[in-house]
Design an enzyme around this catalytic site. Structure first.
Site, PDB file in Angstrom:
ATOM      1  N   ASP A  28       0.379   3.745   1.816  1.00  0.00           N
ATOM      2  CA  ASP A  28       0.298   4.375   2.990  1.00  0.00           C
ATOM      3  C   ASP A  28       1.819   4.518   3.648  1.00  0.00           C
ATOM      4  O   ASP A  28       2.734   3.834   3.460  1.00  0.00           O
ATOM      5  CB  ASP A  28      -0.333   3.309   3.727  1.00  0.00           C
TER       6      ASP A  28
ATOM      7  N   HIS B  49      -2.156  -3.951   4.816  1.00  0.00           N
ATOM      8  CA  HIS B  49      -2.158  -3.500   6.347  1.00  0.00           C
ATOM      9  C   HIS B  49      -3.428  -3.442   7.006  1.00  0.00           C
ATOM     10  O   HIS B  49      -4.584  -3.078   6.136  1.00  0.00           O
ATOM     11  CB  HIS B  49      -1.090  -2.189   6.449  1.00  0.00           C
TER      12      HIS B  49
ATOM     13  N   CYS C  93      -6.182  -0.010   6.684  1.00  0.00           N
ATOM     14  CA  CYS C  93      -6.178   0.521   5.468  1.00  0.00           C
ATOM     15  C   CYS C  93      -7.076   1.595   5.017  1.00  0.00           C
ATOM     16  O   CYS C  93      -8.250   1.228   4.887  1.00  0.00           O
ATOM     17  CB  CYS C  93      -5.791  -0.592   4.325  1.00  0.00           C
TER      18      CYS C  93
ATOM     19  N   ARG D  37       3.099   4.714   6.400  1.00  0.00           N
ATOM     20  CA  ARG D  37       3.470   4.142   7.741  1.00  0.00           C
ATOM     21  C   ARG D  37       4.009   2.630   7.233  1.00  0.00           C
ATOM     22  O   ARG D  37       4.142   1.885   8.190  1.00  0.00           O
ATOM     23  CB  ARG D  37       2.328   4.017   8.480  1.00  0.00           C
TER      24      ARG D  37
ATOM     25  N   CYS E 173       0.853  -1.222   0.049  1.00  0.00           N
ATOM     26  CA  CYS E 173       0.148   0.052  -0.104  1.00  0.00           C
ATOM     27  C   CYS E 173       0.966   1.235   0.073  1.00  0.00           C
ATOM     28  O   CYS E 173       1.872   1.312   0.511  1.00  0.00           O
ATOM     29  CB  CYS E 173      -0.857  -0.064   1.283  1.00  0.00           C
TER      30      CYS E 173
HETATM   31 CO    CO Z   1      -3.537   1.303   2.953  1.00  0.00          CO
END
Ligand code: CO
Length: 201
Positions: free
Chosen positions: A46, A100, A103, A48, A44
């Site tokens: 993302d 994750h 999400c 993090r 992803c």
């Molecule tokens: Co995500």
């Protein structure tokens, strides 16, 4: 601590380069001469979930593709080009599909309130919900969301295992496994979802 600006990143980059060279003077010379990663990471976007950092890998060890909610659309020319290059040219040994929990893309898809492009992009998430409706009965809120995060990873492993790129690699006897993992933002742990594929089924 105030958030860094783009200008600060250039300063931090100089420090990183200097530190890296002082620890290992040959580091960049070695890297520049070849790229030889064993892994392709499909994760992803993302911020993090940074591939190298959470797996303890240094530059040159992992080829990375990230998009919102780690989705493998078979019609995604971007991802398929990455997959083709990774499998045919770099000959990576293992493809890691990494989702994750928590999400944002999956939360958005389940909430059903999305404008335009994002709505199109996340349609496979809603498709997963329909396809697995019977095993999702009784799940609500975070439990439902977490399960769909896991099912999404399994689904993308499945999709990748049916691409021509992967089939051809297996048919010519090239060692290649596709794994599905999920990452927890709360403890930084990656979990194997046991949905690996390493041959035509
Ligand atoms: Co995500």
């Amino acid at each position: 601590m105030s958030e860094p600006t783009a200008k600060d990143l250039l300063v931090q980059n100089r420090q990183w380069s200097d530190n890296t060279r002082s620890r290992d003077p040959e580091f960049f010379r070695r890297l520049a001469s070849q790229q030889n990663p064993n892994f392709l990471w499909i994760g992803c976007s993302d911020s993090r979930v940074p591939a190298n950092q959470i797996t303890g890998l240094v530059p040159g060890q992992i080829f990375v593709h990230r998009n919102v909610s780690n989705i493998a659309h078979p019609t995604d020319v971007n991802l398929m080009s990455v997959l083709e290059y990774a499998v045919d040219v770099l000959q990576v040994k293992e493809v890691l599909v990494v989702g994750h929990y928590g999400c944002g893309g999956i939360q958005a898809a389940l909430s059903g309130r999305l404008p335009g492009i994002a709505d199109f992009w996340l349609e496979p998430i809603r498709e997963i919900r329909r396809k697995h409706a019977s095993q999702l009965v009784g799940l609500t809120g975070k439990n439902l969301e977490d399960r769909i995060c896991e099912l999404n990873v399994a689904e993308q492993v499945e999709t990748l295992s049916h691409t021509g790129i992967v089939h051809h690699a297996w048919e010519r006897g090239q060692p290649l496994a596709i794994h599905g993992w999920i990452y927890s933002l709360h403890d930084g742990i990656l979990k194997d979802l046991d949905v690996s594929r390493d041959r035509v089924v």
